[in-house]
Structure formats: structure tokens, C-alpha cells
Design a protein around this motif. Structure first.
Motif, PDB file in Angstrom:
ATOM      1  N   PRO A  80       0.831  -1.202   0.000  1.00  0.00           N
ATOM      2  CA  PRO A  80       0.000   0.000   0.000  1.00  0.00           C
ATOM      3  C   PRO A  80       0.869   1.257   0.000  1.00  0.00           C
ATOM      4  O   PRO A  80       2.040   1.217   0.371  1.00  0.00           O
ATOM      5  CB  PRO A  80      -0.807  -0.114   1.293  1.00  0.00           C
ATOM      6  N   THR A  81       0.281   2.339  -0.424  1.00  0.00           N
ATOM      7  CA  THR A  81       0.955   3.632  -0.356  1.00  0.00           C
ATOM      8  C   THR A  81       0.780   4.144   1.067  1.00  0.00           C
ATOM      9  O   THR A  81      -0.339   4.217   1.563  1.00  0.00           O
ATOM     10  CB  THR A  81       0.350   4.620  -1.368  1.00  0.00           C
ATOM     11  N   ARG A  82       1.874   4.503   1.704  1.00  0.00           N
ATOM     12  CA  ARG A  82       1.841   4.865   3.126  1.00  0.00           C
ATOM     13  C   ARG A  82       2.282   6.309   3.353  1.00  0.00           C
ATOM     14  O   ARG A  82       3.281   6.741   2.798  1.00  0.00           O
ATOM     15  CB  ARG A  82       2.748   3.947   3.927  1.00  0.00           C
ATOM     16  N   GLY A  83       1.500   7.008   4.177  1.00  0.00           N
ATOM     17  CA  GLY A  83       1.860   8.359   4.590  1.00  0.00           C
ATOM     18  C   GLY A  83       1.179   9.427   3.761  1.00  0.00           C
ATOM     19  O   GLY A  83       0.960   9.267   2.566  1.00  0.00           O
ATOM     20  N   ARG A  84       0.828  10.509   4.442  1.00  0.00           N
ATOM     21  CA  ARG A  84       0.110  11.625   3.808  1.00  0.00           C
ATOM     22  C   ARG A  84       0.829  12.142   2.569  1.00  0.00           C
ATOM     23  O   ARG A  84       0.218  12.323   1.512  1.00  0.00           O
ATOM     24  CB  ARG A  84      -0.060  12.745   4.839  1.00  0.00           C
ATOM     25  N   GLU A  85       2.128  12.396   2.674  1.00  0.00           N
ATOM     26  CA  GLU A  85       2.865  12.990   1.551  1.00  0.00           C
ATOM     27  C   GLU A  85       2.930  12.039   0.351  1.00  0.00           C
ATOM     28  O   GLU A  85       2.742  12.463  -0.790  1.00  0.00           O
ATOM     29  CB  GLU A  85       4.279  13.408   1.983  1.00  0.00           C
ATOM     30  N   ALA A  86       3.176  10.768   0.601  1.00  0.00           N
ATOM     31  CA  ALA A  86       3.260   9.795  -0.491  1.00  0.00           C
ATOM     32  C   ALA A  86       1.904   9.628  -1.182  1.00  0.00           C
ATOM     33  O   ALA A  86       1.835   9.534  -2.413  1.00  0.00           O
ATOM     34  CB  ALA A  86       3.766   8.450   0.025  1.00  0.00           C
ATOM     35  N   ILE A  87       0.839   9.596  -0.397  1.00  0.00           N
ATOM     36  CA  ILE A  87      -0.499   9.459  -0.978  1.00  0.00           C
ATOM     37  C   ILE A  87      -0.834  10.695  -1.805  1.00  0.00           C
ATOM     38  O   ILE A  87      -1.303  10.586  -2.946  1.00  0.00           O
ATOM     39  CB  ILE A  87      -1.551   9.221   0.124  1.00  0.00           C
ATOM     40  N   ALA A  88      -0.584  11.869  -1.252  1.00  0.00           N
ATOM     41  CA  ALA A  88      -0.864  13.110  -1.992  1.00  0.00           C
ATOM     42  C   ALA A  88      -0.058  13.155  -3.288  1.00  0.00           C
ATOM     43  O   ALA A  88      -0.579  13.574  -4.340  1.00  0.00           O
ATOM     44  CB  ALA A  88      -0.567  14.321  -1.121  1.00  0.00           C
ATOM     45  N   ALA A  89       1.185  12.712  -3.257  1.00  0.00           N
ATOM     46  CA  ALA A  89       2.004  12.692  -4.472  1.00  0.00           C
ATOM     47  C   ALA A  89       1.438  11.711  -5.493  1.00  0.00           C
ATOM     48  O   ALA A  89       1.359  12.019  -6.687  1.00  0.00           O
ATOM     49  CB  ALA A  89       3.450  12.336  -4.128  1.00  0.00           C
ATOM     50  N   GLU A  90       1.032  10.518  -5.020  1.00  0.00           N
ATOM     51  CA  GLU A  90       0.462   9.519  -5.929  1.00  0.00           C
ATOM     52  C   GLU A  90      -0.834  10.024  -6.563  1.00  0.00           C
ATOM     53  O   GLU A  90      -1.128   9.707  -7.706  1.00  0.00           O
ATOM     54  CB  GLU A  90       0.209   8.220  -5.173  1.00  0.00           C
ATOM     55  N   TRP A  91      -1.585  10.796  -5.833  1.00  0.00           N
ATOM     56  CA  TRP A  91      -2.873  11.310  -6.306  1.00  0.00           C
ATOM     57  C   TRP A  91      -2.773  12.633  -7.064  1.00  0.00           C
ATOM     58  O   TRP A  91      -3.793  13.179  -7.503  1.00  0.00           O
ATOM     59  CB  TRP A  91      -3.812  11.469  -5.113  1.00  0.00           C
ATOM     60  N   ALA A  92      -1.578  13.191  -7.218  1.00  0.00           N
ATOM     61  CA  ALA A  92      -1.408  14.507  -7.832  1.00  0.00           C
ATOM     62  C   ALA A  92      -2.090  14.604  -9.203  1.00  0.00           C
ATOM     63  O   ALA A  92      -2.733  15.606  -9.519  1.00  0.00           O
ATOM     64  CB  ALA A  92       0.073  14.862  -7.938  1.00  0.00           C
ATOM     65  N   GLY A  93      -1.971  13.566 -10.021  1.00  0.00           N
ATOM     66  CA  GLY A  93      -2.614  13.585 -11.338  1.00  0.00           C
ATOM     67  C   GLY A  93      -4.127  13.625 -11.242  1.00  0.00           C
ATOM     68  O   GLY A  93      -4.786  14.350 -11.992  1.00  0.00           O
ATOM     69  N   LEU A  94      -4.688  12.849 -10.330  1.00  0.00           N
ATOM     70  CA  LEU A  94      -6.139  12.876 -10.139  1.00  0.00           C
ATOM     71  C   LEU A  94      -6.591  14.223  -9.590  1.00  0.00           C
ATOM     72  O   LEU A  94      -7.626  14.759  -9.995  1.00  0.00           O
ATOM     73  CB  LEU A  94      -6.573  11.771  -9.175  1.00  0.00           C
ATOM     74  N   ILE A  95      -5.829  14.758  -8.652  1.00  0.00           N
ATOM     75  CA  ILE A  95      -6.181  16.058  -8.084  1.00  0.00           C
ATOM     76  C   ILE A  95      -6.153  17.124  -9.170  1.00  0.00           C
ATOM     77  O   ILE A  95      -7.039  17.988  -9.230  1.00  0.00           O
ATOM     78  CB  ILE A  95      -5.238  16.416  -6.919  1.00  0.00           C
ATOM     79  N   ALA A  96      -5.186  17.062 -10.061  1.00  0.00           N
ATOM     80  CA  ALA A  96      -5.101  18.028 -11.169  1.00  0.00           C
ATOM     81  C   ALA A  96      -6.288  17.890 -12.116  1.00  0.00           C
ATOM     82  O   ALA A  96      -6.710  18.864 -12.742  1.00  0.00           O
ATOM     83  CB  ALA A  96      -3.787  17.851 -11.922  1.00  0.00           C
ATOM     84  N   GLY A  97      -6.831  16.673 -12.231  1.00  0.00           N
ATOM     85  CA  GLY A  97      -8.032  16.463 -13.036  1.00  0.00           C
ATOM     86  C   GLY A  97      -7.845  16.620 -14.527  1.00  0.00           C
ATOM     87  O   GLY A  97      -8.791  16.962 -15.231  1.00  0.00           O
ATOM     88  N   LYS A  98      -6.680  16.329 -15.029  1.00  0.00           N
ATOM     89  CA  LYS A  98      -6.415  16.536 -16.458  1.00  0.00           C
ATOM     90  C   LYS A  98      -6.956  15.427 -17.357  1.00  0.00           C
ATOM     91  O   LYS A  98      -7.552  15.705 -18.373  1.00  0.00           O
ATOM     92  CB  LYS A  98      -4.910  16.684 -16.688  1.00  0.00           C
ATOM     93  N   GLY A  99      -6.742  14.172 -17.012  1.00  0.00           N
ATOM     94  CA  GLY A  99      -7.148  13.082 -17.898  1.00  0.00           C
ATOM     95  C   GLY A  99      -8.265  12.223 -17.356  1.00  0.00           C
ATOM     96  O   GLY A  99      -8.879  11.446 -18.082  1.00  0.00           O
ATOM     97  N   LEU A 100      -8.536  12.364 -16.074  1.00  0.00           N
ATOM     98  CA  LEU A 100      -9.513  11.497 -15.425  1.00  0.00           C
ATOM     99  C   LEU A 100     -10.222  12.285 -14.331  1.00  0.00           C
ATOM    100  O   LEU A 100      -9.582  12.975 -13.543  1.00  0.00           O
ATOM    101  CB  LEU A 100      -8.791  10.291 -14.809  1.00  0.00           C
ATOM    102  N   ARG A 101     -11.519  12.170 -14.320  1.00  0.00           N
ATOM    103  CA  ARG A 101     -12.329  12.807 -13.274  1.00  0.00           C
ATOM    104  C   ARG A 101     -12.873  11.700 -12.381  1.00  0.00           C
ATOM    105  O   ARG A 101     -13.424  10.716 -12.881  1.00  0.00           O
ATOM    106  CB  ARG A 101     -13.473  13.549 -13.933  1.00  0.00           C
ATOM    107  N   LEU A 102     -12.702  11.865 -11.089  1.00  0.00           N
ATOM    108  CA  LEU A 102     -13.155  10.873 -10.118  1.00  0.00           C
ATOM    109  C   LEU A 102     -14.116  11.538  -9.150  1.00  0.00           C
ATOM    110  O   LEU A 102     -13.829  12.605  -8.611  1.00  0.00           O
ATOM    111  CB  LEU A 102     -11.952  10.302  -9.355  1.00  0.00           C
ATOM    112  N   ARG A 103     -15.249  10.883  -8.959  1.00  0.00           N
ATOM    113  CA  ARG A 103     -16.244  11.350  -7.987  1.00  0.00           C
ATOM    114  C   ARG A 103     -16.686  10.163  -7.151  1.00  0.00           C
ATOM    115  O   ARG A 103     -16.711   9.035  -7.629  1.00  0.00           O
ATOM    116  CB  ARG A 103     -17.446  11.965  -8.698  1.00  0.00           C
TER     117      ARG A 103
END
Length: 186
Positions: A80-103
Motif C-alpha cells: 500500500p501507499t503509506r503516509g500523507r505525503e506519499a499518498i498526496a504525491a500519488e494522487w497529484a494527477g487525479l487532483i489536477a483532473g487533467k485526464g480522469l475525473r473521479l467522484r
């Protein structure tokens, strides 16, 4: 599963071939009787909606604030991805919302016996944003474990879910209709 890095990476890369779990998530149709939740469970419900809103609004700092510092995402995976910073980094593309929208949104929240642990679950809808993308929609189910920290704030400690499967336009619309902002209180 809303936190499957492999599927997210494949979607963001625009790959047309996906491997999906044979267990398909149920459509977002609401159950006959909504759950009756306590005030604390409704607080977790609101936090889950806020977490989803932070992602939808591309708010990286807001997204990270919902994570427990030692959170584990993809909790059922061997690594699993562990820790706030690592998770936020892994999710950076989703947060940016460029190629995939997640709801996503909660359908159930349950508080554990000790009062500072909660479980939430609900549907998750992925929408590929590239013109002509097929499948356009994917639907899955998430499961999160929340912990009420010493400051009284609920933060996600564990997260995982069911791998998404291709979804029809009708299933995507059913997902939208199934969303409710108001918590079904006791």
C-alpha cells in the motif's frame, strides 16, 4: 476502487486495454431503506463528502488535510501507499483532473465500538476526459476507515475498494441520482 494506482495510471495514460476484477461494483442505485446514522456517523459522512469535494475542486492542500499522517491507501494491496505525503504525491494527477475525473460519495458509515474509528463506503465513478475515450465511464466502490484524532477531526487512516469496471451512460446517470448531501440521521 477509487484508489487503484494501476487503473488510474492506465486511465491517465489513455490506454485502451484495462484488466478489471471480475467482482463488479453494484450500480449506484440506492437501497430500499436508507441507513439511520448517529450524529458522529453524520460527521464522518460530511468529512467524506468534503474529501471528495477537495478532489473535485483540485485542492491539493485540502485533499491532504483529510489524510491521517500515517494513512495507508490501497490497504489490501501487497504494497500500500503509506503516509500523507506519499499518498498526496500519488494522487497529484487525479487532483489536477487533467485526464480522469473521479467522484464518489458515501452510502454507509458505521462507527466502531471505541467511538474514534469509522468505516465508510459508497460508489466511485471515473470519467475519462479524452475525446472519444472508451470506455468513457468506470464504476467501482470504495471503503475507507476513518480515525478521530486527538484534535477531534476525522481523518482517513485506511482506504481501498473494488476495482472499477466499465459503466454505461445510464449507470453514470444512476450514480449522479444516488448522491445525497444530507446525512440520513436517526
Amino acid at each position: 476502487m477509487r484508489r487503484v494506482a494501476v487503473v488510474v495510471a492506465a486511465c491517465l495514460a489513455g490506454l485502451s486495454g484495462f484488466a478489471f476484477a471480475e467482482e463488479a461494483a453494484k450500480p449506484a442505485a440506492a437501497a430500499a431503506a436508507p441507513p439511520q446514522l448517529s450524529a458522529d456517523e453524520c460527521a464522518v459522512w460530511a468529512r467524506e463528502l468534503g474529501f471528495a469535494r477537495a478532489l473535485a475542486e483540485h485542492d491539493a492542500a485540502g485533499f491532504a488535510a483529510f489524510l491521517h499522517p500515517q494513512a495507508a491507501f490501497g490497504a489490501g494491496r501487497p504494497q500500500p501507499t503509506r503516509g500523507r505525503e506519499a499518498i498526496a504525491a500519488e494522487w497529484a494527477g487525479l487532483i489536477a483532473g487533467k485526464g480522469l475525473r473521479l467522484r464518489w460519495y458515501p452510502q454507509r458509515v458505521t462507527i466502531g465500538g471505541v467511538g474514534d474509528v469509522a468505516w465508510s463506503t459508497g460508489p466511485a465513478l471515473y470519467q475519462r476526459l479524452e475525446p472519444g475515450a472508451q470506455p468513457r465511464y468506470l464504476i467501482g466502490q470504495y471503503q475507507s476507515v476513518w480515525h478521530r484524532d486527538g484534535d477531534g477531526v476525522w481523518r482517513i487512516l485506511f482506504d481501498d475498494g473494488i476495482a472499477p469496471r466499465p459503466a454505461t451512460e445510464a449507470e453514470a446517470m444512476a450514480f449522479e441520482r444516488g448522491r445525497r448531501e444530507d446525512c440520513p440521521r436517526r
